[in-house]
Each structure stands twice: as structure tokens, then as C-alpha cells.
Scaffold this motif. Structure first.
Motif, mmCIF file in Angstrom:
data_model
loop_
_atom_site.group_PDB
_atom_site.id
_atom_site.type_symbol
_atom_site.label_atom_id
_atom_site.label_comp_id
_atom_site.label_asym_id
_atom_site.label_seq_id
_atom_site.Cartn_x
_atom_site.Cartn_y
_atom_site.Cartn_z
ATOM 1 N N PRO A 99 0.792 -1.227 0.000
ATOM 2 C CA PRO A 99 0.000 0.000 0.000
ATOM 3 C C PRO A 99 0.829 1.283 0.000
ATOM 4 O O PRO A 99 1.819 1.398 0.713
ATOM 5 C CB PRO A 99 -0.817 -0.105 1.291
ATOM 6 N N LEU B 154 2.822 2.515 -2.017
ATOM 7 C CA LEU B 154 4.122 2.576 -2.694
ATOM 8 C C LEU B 154 3.977 3.010 -4.153
ATOM 9 O O LEU B 154 4.963 3.416 -4.769
ATOM 10 C CB LEU B 154 4.857 1.237 -2.549
ATOM 11 N N LEU C 268 5.199 6.624 -4.437
ATOM 12 C CA LEU C 268 6.608 6.982 -4.167
ATOM 13 C C LEU C 268 7.071 8.086 -5.102
ATOM 14 O O LEU C 268 6.715 8.098 -6.287
ATOM 15 C CB LEU C 268 7.515 5.767 -4.385
ATOM 16 N N ARG D 15 5.803 12.426 -2.371
ATOM 17 C CA ARG D 15 5.748 13.046 -1.045
ATOM 18 C C ARG D 15 6.778 12.384 -0.138
ATOM 19 O O ARG D 15 7.218 11.272 -0.403
ATOM 20 C CB ARG D 15 4.351 12.880 -0.423
ATOM 21 N N GLU D 16 7.121 13.066 0.938
ATOM 22 C CA GLU D 16 8.028 12.549 1.968
ATOM 23 C C GLU D 16 9.358 12.004 1.405
ATOM 24 O O GLU D 16 9.790 10.905 1.785
ATOM 25 C CB GLU D 16 7.328 11.471 2.813
ATOM 26 N N GLY E 201 4.900 -2.555 2.689
ATOM 27 C CA GLY E 201 4.438 -1.289 3.269
ATOM 28 C C GLY E 201 3.960 -1.509 4.694
ATOM 29 O O GLY E 201 4.521 -2.320 5.445
ATOM 30 N N HIS F 170 3.723 -4.683 9.188
ATOM 31 C CA HIS F 170 3.636 -4.621 10.644
ATOM 32 C C HIS F 170 2.340 -5.214 11.198
ATOM 33 O O HIS F 170 2.206 -5.357 12.409
ATOM 34 C CB HIS F 170 3.767 -3.159 11.106
ATOM 35 N N HIS G 108 12.686 -2.648 2.835
ATOM 36 C CA HIS G 108 12.081 -1.365 3.228
ATOM 37 C C HIS G 108 13.003 -0.243 2.820
ATOM 38 O O HIS G 108 14.226 -0.327 3.028
ATOM 39 C CB HIS G 108 11.823 -1.310 4.736
ATOM 40 N N SER H 108 12.959 2.846 4.114
ATOM 41 C CA SER H 108 13.385 3.551 5.324
ATOM 42 C C SER H 108 13.906 2.538 6.344
ATOM 43 O O SER H 108 13.618 1.340 6.241
ATOM 44 C CB SER H 108 12.200 4.333 5.920
ATOM 45 N N ARG I 268 6.568 0.426 13.976
ATOM 46 C CA ARG I 268 7.197 -0.068 12.734
ATOM 47 C C ARG I 268 8.358 -1.016 13.030
ATOM 48 O O ARG I 268 9.017 -1.502 12.124
ATOM 49 C CB ARG I 268 7.720 1.113 11.895
HETATM 50 O O1 CA2 Z 1 10.237 2.017 4.417
HETATM 51 C C1 CA2 Z 1 9.438 1.335 3.759
HETATM 52 O O2 CA2 Z 1 9.678 0.895 2.645
HETATM 53 C C2 CA2 Z 1 8.032 1.072 4.332
HETATM 54 O O3 CA2 Z 1 7.659 -0.255 3.960
HETATM 55 C C3 CA2 Z 1 7.112 2.096 3.704
HETATM 56 C C4 CA2 Z 1 5.699 2.057 4.264
HETATM 57 C C5 CA2 Z 1 5.709 2.089 5.781
HETATM 58 O O4 CA2 Z 1 4.383 1.938 6.284
HETATM 59 C C6 CA2 Z 1 6.598 1.019 6.377
HETATM 60 O O5 CA2 Z 1 6.601 1.157 7.779
HETATM 61 C C7 CA2 Z 1 8.014 1.155 5.851
HETATM 62 C C8 CA2 Z 1 4.873 3.262 3.784
HETATM 63 C C9 CA2 Z 1 4.904 3.500 2.314
HETATM 64 C C10 CA2 Z 1 4.287 4.858 2.092
HETATM 65 O O6 CA2 Z 1 4.655 5.321 0.824
HETATM 66 C C11 CA2 Z 1 4.560 6.644 0.580
HETATM 67 C C12 CA2 Z 1 4.713 7.013 -0.721
HETATM 68 C C13 CA2 Z 1 4.659 8.340 -1.055
HETATM 69 C C14 CA2 Z 1 4.426 9.298 -0.088
HETATM 70 C C15 CA2 Z 1 4.262 8.913 1.202
HETATM 71 C C16 CA2 Z 1 4.332 7.577 1.541
#
Ligand code: CA2
Length: 146
Positions: free
Chosen positions: A9, A11, A14, A17-18, A75, A79, A99, A101, A110
Motif C-alpha cells: 500500500p 508505494l 513513491l 511526497r516525503e 508497506g 507490521h 524497506h 526507510s 514499525r
Molecule cells: O520504508 C518502507 O519501505 C516502508 O515499507 C514504507 C511504508 C511504511 O508503512 C513502512 O513502515 C516502511 C509506507 C509506504 C508509504 O509510501 C509513501 C509514498 C509516497 C508518499 C508517502 C508515503
């Protein structure tokens, strides 16, 4: 050898944002990079992304007998999803968790992965490069086992 690349979810967003947490690469950029690594390794890729837990599970079921291994970034389902872990064990598809991050440097919720205990291994915190490292590690492990 065919390897599935499974993204969960959000992804698909990507690169929008952030970027300080997830980098600036889009999912297409990551998949393009993986295609180069796959060509170098002599493997084929199946690419999939879904924002829905059940769809991710259905994709895994459909990959049974088709792919020999999976690189997965589940994603936030990482967790929470016992069902996704069950799908990996039920299909017996070996996988590496990735991951972008460093989940262990983030919020406590997380820090636990439902998948890590049944994975070949995990790559966390190395950004988009982590997918390529995961693919290389998965393929080399599968070849060693064969
Ligand atoms: O670090 C990772 O790859 C994660 O799997 C990313 C997930 C997060 O819930 C996991 O704890 C770690 C979140 C993906 C959110 O993707 C975004 C994409 C664009 C903007 C914001 C978030």
C-alpha cells in the motif's frame, strides 16, 4: 528463473511526497533499475503492486509455481498482516523483505515485522538501492540452494 517484485500500500505514490523518508525515486524508477539488475543476473521479473491486503495475497497465490522467489515491500502491512505471512508460508515461496526507510529508527509500531521471521532476510534503510540488494541476495541464495 522468475522473481516476483511485490509492493504494497501507498508505494504507487513513491516520489511524490516525503522524499526525506522514502527518497525521490518513483516505483517505475525502482522497477527500471531492477530490470537492469535482472538482465545482469539472467532472471525474469514479474512486477505487482496493490493497496489491498487481499489482492496482495491473491497475487502471491497466483505466483505459486510461476515465480521461484519474491522481493516484497509490504508497506504498512509488514507490521500488521498475519494473513500475508500465512500466504508466504502457504505458498512456500522464498522471499526477501525490503524497506526503503530504516523501520527500526522510526516509531515503535514499525519495529516489528510479521514477515521477517519467515523471510530469507531483510534489507531496511538503504532506500531504492535496497531493492537491488534484495534481488541480488535472493537470486544468489536460490542458486546456492538449487
Ligand atoms: O520504508 C518502507 O519501505 C516502508 O515499507 C514504507 C511504508 C511504511 O508503512 C513502512 O513502515 C516502511 C509506507 C509506504 C508509504 O509510501 C509513501 C509514498 C509516497 C508518499 C508517502 C508515503
Amino acid at each position: 528463473m522468475i522473481i516476483g517484485i511485490l509492493n504494497g500500500p501507498n508505494l504507487n505514490l513513491l516520489g511524490t511526497r516525503e522524499p526525506q523518508i522514502y527518497g525521490s525515486a518513483t516505483l517505475d524508477d525502482i522497477n527500471t533499475g531492477l530490470a537492469h539488475v535482472a538482465a545482469e543476473l539472467g532472471v525474469r521479473l514479474e512486477l505487482a503492486q496493490s493497496n489491498t491486503e487481499g489482492t496482495l495475497i491473491d497475487i502471491l497465490h497466483g505466483w505459486r509455481g510461476v515465480v521461484q522467489g519474491v522481493v516484497v515491500n509490504a508497506g504498512a502491512y509488514t507490521h500488521t498482516s498475519l494473513a500475508l505471512r500465512d500466504a508466504f508460508t502457504a505458498t512456500s515461496i522464498p522471499f526477501v523483505e525490503v524497506h526503503l526507510s530504516n523501520v527500526y529508527a522510526r516509531e515503535p509500531e514499525r519495529h516489528h515485522s510479521m514477515l521477517a521471521g519467515v523471510a530469507i532476510g531483510s534489507v531496511t534503510g538503504l532506500g531504492a538501492d535496497g531493492y537491488a540488494f534484495a534481488l541480488r541476495g535472493l537470486v544468489s541464495t536460490l542458486r546456492r540452494r538449487a
